[in-house]
Design a protein around this motif. Structure first.
Motif, PDB file in Angstrom:
ATOM      1  N   LEU A  45       0.850  -1.316  -0.043  1.00  0.00           N
ATOM      2  CA  LEU A  45      -0.174   0.030   0.022  1.00  0.00           C
ATOM      3  C   LEU A  45       0.898   1.095   0.003  1.00  0.00           C
ATOM      4  CD1 LEU A  45      -2.694  -1.013   2.720  1.00  0.00           C
ATOM      5  CD2 LEU A  45      -2.787  -1.203   0.112  1.00  0.00           C
ATOM      6  N   TYR A  46       0.497   2.043  -1.132  1.00  0.00           N
ATOM      7  CA  TYR A  46       1.625   3.356  -1.001  1.00  0.00           C
ATOM      8  C   TYR A  46       0.466   4.383  -0.652  1.00  0.00           C
ATOM      9  CZ  TYR A  46       5.044   0.269  -3.017  1.00  0.00           C
ATOM     10  OH  TYR A  46       6.218  -0.312  -3.438  1.00  0.00           O
ATOM     11  N   GLY A  47       0.821   4.961   0.495  1.00  0.00           N
ATOM     12  CA  GLY A  47      -0.049   6.187   0.869  1.00  0.00           C
ATOM     13  C   GLY A  47      -0.972   5.371   1.894  1.00  0.00           C
ATOM     14  N   PHE A  48      -1.141   6.078   3.068  1.00  0.00           N
ATOM     15  CA  PHE A  48      -1.852   5.273   4.178  1.00  0.00           C
ATOM     16  C   PHE A  48      -2.909   6.337   4.791  1.00  0.00           C
ATOM     17  CE2 PHE A  48      -2.338   2.830   7.867  1.00  0.00           C
ATOM     18  CZ  PHE A  48      -2.749   1.719   7.473  1.00  0.00           C
ATOM     19  N   GLY A  49      -3.517   6.818   4.197  1.00  0.00           N
ATOM     20  CA  GLY A  49      -4.827   7.861   4.658  1.00  0.00           C
ATOM     21  C   GLY A  49      -5.997   7.154   4.812  1.00  0.00           C
ATOM     22  N   ALA A  50      -7.256   7.859   4.348  1.00  0.00           N
ATOM     23  CA  ALA A  50      -8.496   7.301   4.984  1.00  0.00           C
ATOM     24  C   ALA A  50      -8.755   5.740   3.953  1.00  0.00           C
ATOM     25  CB  ALA A  50      -9.510   8.077   4.302  1.00  0.00           C
ATOM     26  N   ALA A  51      -8.324   5.493   2.843  1.00  0.00           N
ATOM     27  CA  ALA A  51      -8.567   4.331   2.134  1.00  0.00           C
ATOM     28  C   ALA A  51      -7.683   3.384   2.676  1.00  0.00           C
ATOM     29  CB  ALA A  51      -8.440   4.606   0.456  1.00  0.00           C
ATOM     30  N   GLY A  52      -6.423   3.734   2.736  1.00  0.00           N
ATOM     31  CA  GLY A  52      -5.365   2.524   3.314  1.00  0.00           C
ATOM     32  C   GLY A  52      -5.655   2.178   4.476  1.00  0.00           C
ATOM     33  N   HIS A  53      -6.002   2.787   5.579  1.00  0.00           N
ATOM     34  CA  HIS A  53      -6.310   2.220   6.751  1.00  0.00           C
ATOM     35  C   HIS A  53      -7.526   1.276   7.082  1.00  0.00           C
ATOM     36  CE1 HIS A  53      -9.509   4.949   8.224  1.00  0.00           C
ATOM     37  NE2 HIS A  53      -9.416   4.521   9.483  1.00  0.00           N
ATOM     38  N   VAL A  54      -8.455   1.642   5.638  1.00  0.00           N
ATOM     39  CA  VAL A  54      -9.722   0.665   5.751  1.00  0.00           C
ATOM     40  C   VAL A  54      -9.112  -0.703   4.868  1.00  0.00           C
ATOM     41  CG1 VAL A  54     -11.904   0.157   4.916  1.00  0.00           C
ATOM     42  CG2 VAL A  54     -11.310   2.297   5.844  1.00  0.00           C
ATOM     43  N   ALA A  55      -8.266  -0.539   3.891  1.00  0.00           N
ATOM     44  CA  ALA A  55      -7.833  -1.603   3.079  1.00  0.00           C
ATOM     45  C   ALA A  55      -7.092  -2.419   3.600  1.00  0.00           C
ATOM     46  CB  ALA A  55      -7.064  -0.983   1.821  1.00  0.00           C
ATOM     47  N   ILE A  56      -6.077  -2.025   4.443  1.00  0.00           N
ATOM     48  CA  ILE A  56      -5.142  -2.764   5.303  1.00  0.00           C
ATOM     49  C   ILE A  56      -6.122  -3.795   6.350  1.00  0.00           C
ATOM     50  CG2 ILE A  56      -4.943  -1.369   7.192  1.00  0.00           C
ATOM     51  CD1 ILE A  56      -2.009  -2.563   7.415  1.00  0.00           C
ATOM     52  N   GLN A  57      -7.364  -3.444   6.759  1.00  0.00           N
ATOM     53  CA  GLN A  57      -8.070  -4.252   7.711  1.00  0.00           C
ATOM     54  C   GLN A  57      -8.985  -5.495   6.810  1.00  0.00           C
ATOM     55  OE1 GLN A  57     -10.527  -1.869  10.804  1.00  0.00           O
ATOM     56  NE2 GLN A  57      -9.436  -0.197   9.789  1.00  0.00           N
ATOM     57  N   VAL A  58      -9.337  -5.100   5.583  1.00  0.00           N
ATOM     58  CA  VAL A  58      -9.966  -6.224   4.824  1.00  0.00           C
ATOM     59  C   VAL A  58      -8.615  -6.884   4.455  1.00  0.00           C
ATOM     60  CG1 VAL A  58     -10.947  -6.575   2.620  1.00  0.00           C
ATOM     61  CG2 VAL A  58     -11.404  -4.339   3.863  1.00  0.00           C
ATOM     62  N   ALA A  59      -7.550  -6.664   3.991  1.00  0.00           N
ATOM     63  CA  ALA A  59      -6.508  -7.107   3.525  1.00  0.00           C
ATOM     64  C   ALA A  59      -5.965  -8.212   4.665  1.00  0.00           C
ATOM     65  CB  ALA A  59      -5.279  -6.639   3.022  1.00  0.00           C
ATOM     66  N   ARG A  60      -5.875  -7.720   5.707  1.00  0.00           N
ATOM     67  CA  ARG A  60      -5.598  -8.657   7.104  1.00  0.00           C
ATOM     68  C   ARG A  60      -6.525  -9.632   7.311  1.00  0.00           C
ATOM     69  NH1 ARG A  60      -1.742 -10.202   8.141  1.00  0.00           N
ATOM     70  NH2 ARG A  60      -1.822 -10.196  10.442  1.00  0.00           N
ATOM     71  N   HIS A  61      -7.871  -9.313   7.053  1.00  0.00           N
ATOM     72  CA  HIS A  61      -9.156 -10.084   7.408  1.00  0.00           C
ATOM     73  C   HIS A  61      -8.725 -11.318   6.444  1.00  0.00           C
ATOM     74  CE1 HIS A  61     -12.810 -11.435   8.632  1.00  0.00           C
ATOM     75  NE2 HIS A  61     -13.400 -11.434   7.288  1.00  0.00           N
ATOM     76  N   TRP A  62      -8.269 -11.058   5.221  1.00  0.00           N
ATOM     77  CA  TRP A  62      -8.034 -12.054   4.053  1.00  0.00           C
ATOM     78  C   TRP A  62      -6.691 -12.658   4.187  1.00  0.00           C
ATOM     79  CZ3 TRP A  62     -10.473  -8.712  -0.398  1.00  0.00           C
ATOM     80  CH2 TRP A  62     -12.075  -8.893  -0.321  1.00  0.00           C
ATOM     81  N   ASP A  63      -5.880 -12.427   5.297  1.00  0.00           N
ATOM     82  CA  ASP A  63      -4.763 -13.216   5.592  1.00  0.00           C
ATOM     83  C   ASP A  63      -3.525 -12.746   4.774  1.00  0.00           C
ATOM     84  OD1 ASP A  63      -5.485 -14.829   7.749  1.00  0.00           O
ATOM     85  OD2 ASP A  63      -6.240 -16.223   6.611  1.00  0.00           O
ATOM     86  N   MET A  64      -3.696 -11.514   4.071  1.00  0.00           N
ATOM     87  CA  MET A  64      -2.570 -11.074   3.319  1.00  0.00           C
ATOM     88  C   MET A  64      -1.642 -10.444   4.447  1.00  0.00           C
ATOM     89  SD  MET A  64      -4.821  -9.063   0.608  1.00  0.00           S
ATOM     90  CE  MET A  64      -6.230 -10.080  -0.336  1.00  0.00           C
ATOM     91  N   GLU A  65      -0.357 -10.575   3.730  1.00  0.00           N
ATOM     92  CA  GLU A  65       0.731  -9.821   4.444  1.00  0.00           C
ATOM     93  C   GLU A  65       0.903  -8.385   3.841  1.00  0.00           C
ATOM     94  OE1 GLU A  65       4.613 -11.322   3.905  1.00  0.00           O
ATOM     95  OE2 GLU A  65       3.885 -13.180   4.749  1.00  0.00           O
ATOM     96  N   VAL A  66       0.909  -7.266   4.529  1.00  0.00           N
ATOM     97  CA  VAL A  66       0.673  -5.836   4.091  1.00  0.00           C
ATOM     98  C   VAL A  66       1.980  -4.976   4.360  1.00  0.00           C
ATOM     99  CG1 VAL A  66      -0.800  -3.923   4.079  1.00  0.00           C
ATOM    100  CG2 VAL A  66      -1.839  -5.899   4.463  1.00  0.00           C
TER     101      VAL A  66
END
Ligand SMILES: [Zn+2]
Ligand SMILES: [Zn+2]
Length: 336
Positions: free
Chosen positions: A173-194
């Motif tokens: 993830l490049y840039g970690f504002g509003a979208a990034g901080h939500v996307a990481i939660q979905v990605a972690r839920h799907w067991d991705m390394e971020v």
């Protein structure tokens, strides 16, 4: 009603939004009138207010991440009862008839209307929207936490989908504002390394708190090759660095509506079937699917609240990457 009105786009440091009293809108036959409880502040609003996106309406009330309550129904509106809590997002309406709409790609509609850009949005006490483009908001989300889900969240989700990354994959993830901080939660839920690349130390700390495996500066090289990456920052110079971090066949998704020019690339960065693609808007299906997943996880958004009258200040802080999570405007706390 109170509203923030844009007459002429200008740098946010000059406070181009005027907080003023304007007539409340009237719902058309298929529309509803929504009393705004909170409205998220999106980077797209910054591009609208500063004029990087060509002006499409003046005067304009920006804002496209609205959570509110239906206060009046248009003559033909019947989908939601009065008092329902709903969300209004960027895709205000489509024609429903063009080849994109008929082909399940309404996000690319030839004649779309966009909330807070081609029609008035939610930096106001009231807003109108077509009932078929409203989202029911899952009860588990308080108003203020729900607002950033409606653009930042949905676009992050669509970006993840378009990246083609599978569960367990490595995501950048490049840039970690509003979208990034939500996307990481979905990605972690799907067991991705971020792996999160961002220049702001506060954003790096938040990324680690939310489960990032690695954080680094915007152009820093992650310690492992990525299956996919998403650029949320509007900076074209990140593209070569992000491509260099991708494995063969990996996909780079550009998540913004505006980006500064992309520098010329050595073909070797793209070769080996790497893909660059943009994300434009979202379908209603994306929004519905995302809100369901968001409630399941459940996603917790980090919000910084501002009174509606201080929208210029919220945008200035956003421009300086100094919002922790997402900025949200709240009409109710405005001093009268
Ligand atoms: Zn269409
Ligand atoms: Zn947005």
């Amino acid at each position: 009603m109170n509203a923030c009105v844009l007459r002429n786009p200008a740098p946010v440091e000059t406070a181009p939004l005027q907080f003023m009293d304007v007539p409340a809108p009237e719902p058309g036959p298929d529309q509803v009138l929504v009393r705004v409880r909170s409205c998220g502040v999106c980077r797209t609003d910054l591009h609208v207010v500063e004029g990087e996106l060509p002006p499409r309406k003046s005067p304009l009330i920006p804002g496209h991440q609205v959570v509110g309550v239906i206060e009046r129904l248009g003559q033909k509106a019947e989908r939601f009862p009065l008092g329902s809590r709903v969300g209004i997002a960027w895709l205000h309406q489509t024609d429903g008839t063009c080849s994109y709409c008929r082909g399940g790609m309404e996000n690319l509609c030839d004649k779309p209307a966009f909330t807070g850009y081609t029609v008035d949005g939610g930096y106001a006490e009231y807003v109108v929207a077509p009932e078929q483009f409203l989202y029911p908001i899952p009860e588990s989300f308080p108003d203020q936490q729900a607002a950033p889900l409606l653009c930042a969240g949905i676009i992050g989700f669509r970006s993840l989908r378009l990246s083609g990354i599978a569960a367990g994959g490595r995501l950048g993830l490049y840039g970690f504002g509003a979208a990034g901080h939500v996307a990481i939660q979905v990605a972690r839920h799907w067991d991705m390394e971020v792996y999160v690349a961002t220049r702001d130390a506060r954003h790096q700390r938040l990324a680690l708190e939310l489960g990032a495996s690695w954080v680094g500066g915007t152009l820093a090289e992650p310690p492992a090759k990525l299956d996919a990456a998403i650029i949320f920052a509007p900076a074209g110079e990140i593209v070569p660095a992000a491509l260099a971090a991708l494995r063969k066949g990996g996909t780079l998704v550009l998540g913004g509506i505006h980006m500064s020019p992309i520098p010329s690339l050595d073909y070797s960065l793209l070769y080996q079937e790497r893909v660059i693609r943009s994300v434009a808007n979202n379908t209603r299906r994306d929004g519905e699917d995302f809100l369901r997943v968001a409630a399941e996880i459940p996603i917790r958004t980090r919000v910084q609240l501002f009174p509606l009258s201080e929208a210029n200040r919220a945008l200035q802080i956003l421009k300086n990457d100094a919002v922790s999570g997402a900025a949200v405007l709240v009409p109710d706390v405005v001093a009268r």
